[in-house]
Design a protein around this motif. Sequence first.
Motif, PDB file in Angstrom:
ATOM      1  N   MET A   1     -10.094 -13.323 -20.750  1.00  0.00           N
ATOM      2  CA  MET A   1      -9.242 -12.218 -20.354  1.00  0.00           C
ATOM      3  C   MET A   1      -8.533 -12.565 -19.050  1.00  0.00           C
ATOM      4  SD  MET A   1     -10.107  -8.223 -20.210  1.00  0.00           S
ATOM      5  CE  MET A   1     -10.478  -7.718 -18.553  1.00  0.00           C
ATOM      6  N   ARG A   2      -7.251 -12.256 -18.984  1.00  0.00           N
ATOM      7  CA  ARG A   2      -6.452 -12.555 -17.801  1.00  0.00           C
ATOM      8  C   ARG A   2      -6.706 -11.511 -16.713  1.00  0.00           C
ATOM      9  NH1 ARG A   2      -0.628 -14.270 -20.216  1.00  0.00           N
ATOM     10  NH2 ARG A   2      -0.407 -15.186 -18.154  1.00  0.00           N
ATOM     11  N   THR A   3      -6.609 -11.955 -15.467  1.00  0.00           N
ATOM     12  CA  THR A   3      -6.781 -11.082 -14.319  1.00  0.00           C
ATOM     13  C   THR A   3      -5.442 -10.453 -13.971  1.00  0.00           C
ATOM     14  OG1 THR A   3      -8.530 -12.506 -13.477  1.00  0.00           O
ATOM     15  CG2 THR A   3      -7.498 -11.012 -11.904  1.00  0.00           C
ATOM     16  N   LEU A   4      -5.433  -9.128 -13.777  1.00  0.00           N
ATOM     17  CA  LEU A   4      -4.229  -8.414 -13.383  1.00  0.00           C
ATOM     18  C   LEU A   4      -4.335  -8.066 -11.903  1.00  0.00           C
ATOM     19  CD1 LEU A   4      -1.563  -7.215 -14.498  1.00  0.00           C
ATOM     20  CD2 LEU A   4      -2.790  -5.074 -14.750  1.00  0.00           C
ATOM     21  N   ILE A   5      -3.392  -8.588 -11.121  1.00  0.00           N
ATOM     22  CA  ILE A   5      -3.409  -8.440  -9.667  1.00  0.00           C
ATOM     23  C   ILE A   5      -2.224  -7.587  -9.231  1.00  0.00           C
ATOM     24  CG2 ILE A   5      -3.259  -9.646  -7.457  1.00  0.00           C
ATOM     25  CD1 ILE A   5      -4.293 -12.172  -9.005  1.00  0.00           C
ATOM     26  N   VAL A   6      -2.500  -6.504  -8.525  1.00  0.00           N
ATOM     27  CA  VAL A   6      -1.443  -5.725  -7.884  1.00  0.00           C
ATOM     28  C   VAL A   6      -1.330  -6.236  -6.462  1.00  0.00           C
ATOM     29  CG1 VAL A   6      -0.789  -3.447  -6.999  1.00  0.00           C
ATOM     30  CG2 VAL A   6      -1.704  -3.680  -9.332  1.00  0.00           C
ATOM     31  N   THR A   7      -0.147  -6.692  -6.097  1.00  0.00           N
ATOM     32  CA  THR A   7       0.088  -7.225  -4.766  1.00  0.00           C
ATOM     33  C   THR A   7       1.144  -6.370  -4.082  1.00  0.00           C
ATOM     34  OG1 THR A   7       0.766  -9.172  -3.490  1.00  0.00           O
ATOM     35  CG2 THR A   7       1.694  -8.964  -5.704  1.00  0.00           C
ATOM     36  N   ALA A   8       0.866  -6.000  -2.828  1.00  0.00           N
ATOM     37  CA  ALA A   8       1.788  -5.058  -2.180  1.00  0.00           C
ATOM     38  C   ALA A   8       1.765  -5.179  -0.666  1.00  0.00           C
ATOM     39  CB  ALA A   8       1.420  -3.630  -2.573  1.00  0.00           C
ATOM     40  N   PHE A   9       2.912  -4.872  -0.083  1.00  0.00           N
ATOM     41  CA  PHE A   9       3.014  -4.574   1.338  1.00  0.00           C
ATOM     42  C   PHE A   9       2.800  -3.072   1.425  1.00  0.00           C
ATOM     43  CE2 PHE A   9       6.224  -8.071   0.852  1.00  0.00           C
ATOM     44  CZ  PHE A   9       5.515  -9.037   1.562  1.00  0.00           C
ATOM     45  N   VAL A  10       1.943  -2.642   2.343  1.00  0.00           N
ATOM     46  CA  VAL A  10       1.624  -1.214   2.424  1.00  0.00           C
ATOM     47  C   VAL A  10       1.457  -0.805   3.881  1.00  0.00           C
ATOM     48  CG1 VAL A  10      -0.854  -1.600   2.085  1.00  0.00           C
ATOM     49  CG2 VAL A  10       0.131   0.573   1.432  1.00  0.00           C
TER      50      VAL A  10
ATOM     51  N   ILE B   1      -1.992 -12.531 -13.806  1.00  0.00           N
ATOM     52  CA  ILE B   1      -0.706 -11.848 -13.907  1.00  0.00           C
ATOM     53  C   ILE B   1      -0.542 -11.026 -12.636  1.00  0.00           C
ATOM     54  CG2 ILE B   1       0.656 -10.168 -15.208  1.00  0.00           C
ATOM     55  CD1 ILE B   1      -1.287 -10.811 -17.613  1.00  0.00           C
ATOM     56  N   ALA B   2       0.592 -11.179 -11.940  1.00  0.00           N
ATOM     57  CA  ALA B   2       0.839 -10.458 -10.693  1.00  0.00           C
ATOM     58  C   ALA B   2       1.844  -9.336 -10.901  1.00  0.00           C
ATOM     59  CB  ALA B   2       1.355 -11.411  -9.618  1.00  0.00           C
ATOM     60  N   VAL B   3       1.551  -8.197 -10.294  1.00  0.00           N
ATOM     61  CA  VAL B   3       2.453  -7.050 -10.298  1.00  0.00           C
ATOM     62  C   VAL B   3       3.015  -6.913  -8.890  1.00  0.00           C
ATOM     63  CG1 VAL B   3       2.691  -4.573 -10.675  1.00  0.00           C
ATOM     64  CG2 VAL B   3       1.048  -5.892 -12.045  1.00  0.00           C
ATOM     65  N   HIS B   4       4.334  -7.052  -8.745  1.00  0.00           N
ATOM     66  CA  HIS B   4       5.016  -6.917  -7.454  1.00  0.00           C
ATOM     67  C   HIS B   4       5.818  -5.627  -7.458  1.00  0.00           C
ATOM     68  CE1 HIS B   4       4.438 -10.930  -5.605  1.00  0.00           C
ATOM     69  NE2 HIS B   4       4.227 -11.286  -6.858  1.00  0.00           N
TER      70      HIS B   4
ATOM     71  N   TYR C   1      -6.625  -6.368  -6.036  1.00  0.00           N
ATOM     72  CA  TYR C   1      -5.529  -5.954  -5.158  1.00  0.00           C
ATOM     73  C   TYR C   1      -5.369  -6.984  -4.055  1.00  0.00           C
ATOM     74  CZ  TYR C   1      -5.723  -1.336  -7.311  1.00  0.00           C
ATOM     75  OH  TYR C   1      -5.691  -0.305  -8.201  1.00  0.00           O
ATOM     76  N   HIS C   2      -4.133  -7.419  -3.830  1.00  0.00           N
ATOM     77  CA  HIS C   2      -3.777  -8.257  -2.686  1.00  0.00           C
ATOM     78  C   HIS C   2      -2.897  -7.383  -1.795  1.00  0.00           C
ATOM     79  CE1 HIS C   2      -4.057 -12.465  -4.787  1.00  0.00           C
ATOM     80  NE2 HIS C   2      -5.185 -11.789  -4.843  1.00  0.00           N
ATOM     81  N   LEU C   3      -3.398  -6.983  -0.656  1.00  0.00           N
ATOM     82  CA  LEU C   3      -2.665  -6.069   0.208  1.00  0.00           C
ATOM     83  C   LEU C   3      -2.391  -6.696   1.565  1.00  0.00           C
ATOM     84  CD1 LEU C   3      -4.717  -2.815  -0.482  1.00  0.00           C
ATOM     85  CD2 LEU C   3      -2.750  -3.706  -1.750  1.00  0.00           C
ATOM     86  N   LEU C   4      -1.178  -6.532   2.038  1.00  0.00           N
ATOM     87  CA  LEU C   4      -0.845  -6.789   3.432  1.00  0.00           C
ATOM     88  C   LEU C   4      -0.563  -5.413   4.021  1.00  0.00           C
ATOM     89  CD1 LEU C   4       1.377 -10.016   3.463  1.00  0.00           C
ATOM     90  CD2 LEU C   4      -1.003  -9.751   4.181  1.00  0.00           C
ATOM     91  N   THR C   5      -1.489  -4.945   4.862  1.00  0.00           N
ATOM     92  CA  THR C   5      -1.396  -3.609   5.437  1.00  0.00           C
ATOM     93  C   THR C   5      -0.790  -3.711   6.827  1.00  0.00           C
ATOM     94  OG1 THR C   5      -3.343  -2.942   4.180  1.00  0.00           O
ATOM     95  CG2 THR C   5      -2.694  -1.529   6.017  1.00  0.00           C
TER      96      THR C   5
END
Length: 187
Positions: free
Chosen positions: A1-10, A119-122, A140-144
């Motif tokens: 199963m593929r990993t789904l990553i939400v990446t965001a500036f927040v 898979i990355a969600v931008h 989640y990959h977050l830059l806060t």
Amino acid sequence: MRTLIVTAFVSLDGVMEGPGGEPGYRNSGWTFRDVEFDAAAYEIKGREQEETTALLLGRTSYEAFAPIWPTMDDFAGYNAMPRYVVSTTLEGEDSRWPATILRSLDEVAALKQTEGGPIAVHGSATLGHGLADAGLVDRYHLLTFPLLLGAGKRLFSDADKDTTKLVLVEHETYGNGVQKQVFDVVR
């Protein structure tokens, strides 16, 4: 199963809207206008491009990125990988930046079951809300950023749902106050 990553500036208060200067948002460009640049804080962005194998976007982000990203040398990796757009209204792909159109979160769940890497969600606030609320996000990959922006599209929805437990697997704070936080979703 593929990993789904939400990446965001927040922002610290959870706003993710207009980080790069997109028109129509009062605080647009807050990542570079209001916080001193520190190249080290963006290391994760380069790593994401190397490690992910596909992009997943909502219609609004796809329509904003399609005219710009294909011309950017910094995004050569993203431009070479498969792209998927989740939309019930998009008539067809943008020929400048072709993508496969998915019509539902069920189709995203099926994509996750295929062979391949992360898979990355931008961007894609609305899509991110739906993915999280459906339990499809794995990381989640977050830059806060040390800012309070008030109004704006939020990283997380306000849906009334059960607790989602996260485990912090990587973090760092930079000289400009930006914090990198990588969380895995506990299943």
